[in-house]
Design a protein around this motif. Sequence first.
Motif, PDB file in Angstrom:
ATOM      1  N   THR A  59      25.112  45.513  43.670  1.00 20.87           N
ATOM      2  CA  THR A  59      26.277  45.552  42.946  1.00 20.87           C
ATOM      3  C   THR A  59      26.988  46.765  42.576  1.00 20.87           C
ATOM      4  O   THR A  59      26.605  47.560  41.856  1.00 20.87           O
ATOM      5  N   ASP A  62      32.905  48.213  41.954  1.00 19.25           N
ATOM      6  CA  ASP A  62      34.025  47.349  42.213  1.00 19.25           C
ATOM      7  C   ASP A  62      33.800  45.870  42.373  1.00 19.25           C
ATOM      8  O   ASP A  62      34.571  44.845  42.711  1.00 19.25           O
ATOM      9  N   THR A  63      32.664  45.399  41.842  1.00 21.80           N
ATOM     10  CA  THR A  63      32.358  43.973  42.159  1.00 21.80           C
ATOM     11  C   THR A  63      31.980  43.227  40.754  1.00 21.80           C
ATOM     12  O   THR A  63      31.565  44.021  39.927  1.00 21.80           O
ATOM     13  N   SER A  65      29.216  40.479  39.567  1.00 23.58           N
ATOM     14  CA  SER A  65      27.958  39.522  40.073  1.00 23.58           C
ATOM     15  C   SER A  65      27.902  38.429  39.032  1.00 23.58           C
ATOM     16  O   SER A  65      27.870  38.698  37.800  1.00 23.58           O
ATOM     17  N   ASP A 108      27.959  38.109  44.608  1.00 27.18           N
ATOM     18  CA  ASP A 108      28.643  39.311  44.409  1.00 27.18           C
ATOM     19  C   ASP A 108      30.123  39.110  44.868  1.00 27.18           C
ATOM     20  O   ASP A 108      30.520  38.919  46.041  1.00 27.18           O
ATOM     21  N   ARG A 110      33.880  40.316  45.175  1.00 29.35           N
ATOM     22  CA  ARG A 110      34.946  41.655  45.449  1.00 29.35           C
ATOM     23  C   ARG A 110      36.353  40.920  44.670  1.00 29.35           C
ATOM     24  O   ARG A 110      37.247  40.535  45.704  1.00 29.35           O
ATOM     25  N   ASP A 111      36.745  41.111  43.570  1.00 29.77           N
ATOM     26  CA  ASP A 111      37.804  40.468  43.188  1.00 29.77           C
ATOM     27  C   ASP A 111      38.575  41.513  41.964  1.00 29.77           C
ATOM     28  O   ASP A 111      37.893  41.247  41.013  1.00 29.77           O
ATOM     29  N   PRO A 112      39.346  42.431  42.336  1.00 26.85           N
ATOM     30  CA  PRO A 112      39.884  43.290  41.432  1.00 26.85           C
ATOM     31  C   PRO A 112      40.454  42.830  40.022  1.00 26.85           C
ATOM     32  O   PRO A 112      40.269  43.332  39.127  1.00 26.85           O
ATOM     33  N   ARG A 115      37.327  41.630  37.973  1.00 24.87           N
ATOM     34  CA  ARG A 115      36.716  42.823  37.661  1.00 24.87           C
ATOM     35  C   ARG A 115      37.431  43.376  36.477  1.00 24.87           C
ATOM     36  O   ARG A 115      36.969  43.866  35.331  1.00 24.87           O
ATOM     37  N   CYS A 148      37.353  31.880  42.675  1.00 28.39           N
ATOM     38  CA  CYS A 148      36.452  32.464  43.646  1.00 28.39           C
ATOM     39  C   CYS A 148      35.652  31.927  44.243  1.00 28.39           C
ATOM     40  O   CYS A 148      35.271  31.851  45.788  1.00 28.39           O
TER      41      CYS A 148
END
Length: 265
Positions: A59, A62-63, A65, A108, A110-112, A115, A148
């Motif tokens: 993690t 920028d992720t 979880s 995990d 990765r979605d800005p 986040r 997601c």
Amino acid sequence: MGTREEVSAWRPRVPGVTEVFHAHFTDYAYPMHVHEAWTLLIVDDGAVRYDLDRHEHGTPHDTVSLLPPHVPHNGSPATPHGFRKRVLYLDGTRLGDDLIGPAVDSPDLRDPVLRRRVGQLHAVLAHPGDELEADSRLTLIGDRLRACLLPRTAAPADRRDPVLARRLRELLDERVVPGIALDEAAALVQAHPTHLVRSFSAAYGIAPHQYLMSRRVGRARRLLLEGRAPAEVAAATGFYDQSHLTRHFRRLVGVTPGRYRASAR
């Protein structure tokens, strides 16, 4: 180097949130364990290495979880200086069992946008009195998580619904001081909470919690100009306490309630 531990935990008055947990660990490692609730985790510094369903994951900062309930996992620092994390534990009213499989396969994300939204929610949860904002933000986060993890079954974008937006505005106008929970408002107008928040924001260009706070601050201004003390005004206008009033008043007016009251003289 000795173990350095900093923890803070509390249960906010937000439906579906069983615990908020913030921690900084230097060399502590979690053994294998399970939770009854969903674990929504972000790491602000360092990284965590963990095993979930016999697969290793990590993690970075920028992720986001998402660990399902009842699935064993552990956790240990992946950097020499440990990690700093913020965690939400959510019950089944927020996330359904249909997400367990996808979350096990891809915990995990990765979605800005996701986040950023989770970080903003933690900032709101740090202050009592902003439960409507927290609930609204968490509702949109749940919707984002579903998009997601289940992209092919994600709900289509909500259409504008000015009638629904007006009904929520009328509810907020009726309950400026006592406020109203998002799930109660959704039940009264017979709409899904996510659709309700989005319809209101699309119609008025402001989120429901922002509208409510604006109305409360407007009432507070009138009472302050009458010479009433900020602590008394906070209680009379629906704020949790004087600091809660001060935070929102300064954000919307530019000065503290005390300075505003003094200027009227």
